[in-house]
Design a protein around this motif. Structure first.
Motif, mmCIF file in Angstrom:
data_model
loop_
_atom_site.group_PDB
_atom_site.id
_atom_site.type_symbol
_atom_site.label_atom_id
_atom_site.label_comp_id
_atom_site.label_asym_id
_atom_site.label_seq_id
_atom_site.Cartn_x
_atom_site.Cartn_y
_atom_site.Cartn_z
ATOM 1 N N THR A 11 0.870 -1.166 0.000
ATOM 2 C CA THR A 11 0.000 0.000 0.000
ATOM 3 C C THR A 11 0.909 1.218 0.000
ATOM 4 O O THR A 11 1.741 1.369 0.895
ATOM 5 C CB THR A 11 -0.906 0.020 1.248
ATOM 6 O OG1 THR A 11 -1.708 -1.156 1.236
ATOM 7 C CG2 THR A 11 -1.789 1.248 1.267
ATOM 8 N N VAL A 13 1.031 5.417 -0.243
ATOM 9 C CA VAL A 13 0.311 6.684 -0.146
ATOM 10 C C VAL A 13 1.115 7.715 -0.917
ATOM 11 O O VAL A 13 2.317 7.877 -0.680
ATOM 12 C CB VAL A 13 0.140 7.119 1.327
ATOM 13 C CG1 VAL A 13 -0.446 8.518 1.417
ATOM 14 C CG2 VAL A 13 -0.723 6.122 2.081
ATOM 15 N N ALA A 63 0.772 2.072 5.738
ATOM 16 C CA ALA A 63 1.338 2.280 4.402
ATOM 17 C C ALA A 63 2.726 1.643 4.349
ATOM 18 O O ALA A 63 3.494 1.728 5.304
ATOM 19 C CB ALA A 63 1.439 3.770 4.084
#
Length: 144
Positions: A11, A13, A63
């Motif tokens: 993930t 960001v 993240a």
């Protein structure tokens, strides 16, 4: 259930400048350029407005990496915002190891509004690099 490294999907960001990188991301999308779906965009008016505590919070909250991307130096719509971002990222990269986070998990780039292909390539390259690094150890140690 633990994920193995082979099925790890990071993930990421991305805190991006409204005037340049966000426009490049939009261009990459509308041109249907192939790009990794692992990135969550946060549209900022300027990279100079990215507060270091938001970067640390993102990394500690799950993240696997953070991308900060804006206008090329000298082209900032807010005059010197990208210079502020560059100084903050340099400081963050010195601090991150204290949280158990590798410096490679924070990336700063300059992507102009017409550089949709560069945006897609940056996203794909960062995703590949974070897959190689594996899941962030920082998020597994956080108790929320």
């Amino acid at each position: 259930m633990d994920r193995t490294e082979t099925d790890f999907e990071p993930t990421i960001v991305a805190m991006v400048c409204n005037w340049c990188t966000y426009t490049a991301a939009d261009l990459a999308g509308t041109a249907r350029m192939i790009q990794s779906p692992n990135v969550r965009l946060i549209r900022m008016m300027c990279t100079g407005m990215v507060d270091p505590k938001y970067v640390i919070k993102a990394l500690l909250s799950g993240a696997d990496a953070v991308l900060i991307s804006g206008c090329h130096p000298g082209d900032c719509h807010y005059i010197n915002g990208n210079y502020k971002a560059r100084r903050r990222v340099k400081l963050l990269q010195e601090i991150l190891p204290r949280f158990g986070i590798e410096q490679e998990r924070l990336k700063l780039t300059w992507i102009g509004a017409s550089d949709g292909n560069e945006f897609a390539a940056t996203i794909n390259e960062l995703t590949k690099r974070i897959k190689e690094l594996g899941p962030s150890a920082a998020k597994s140690t956080m108790v929320i």
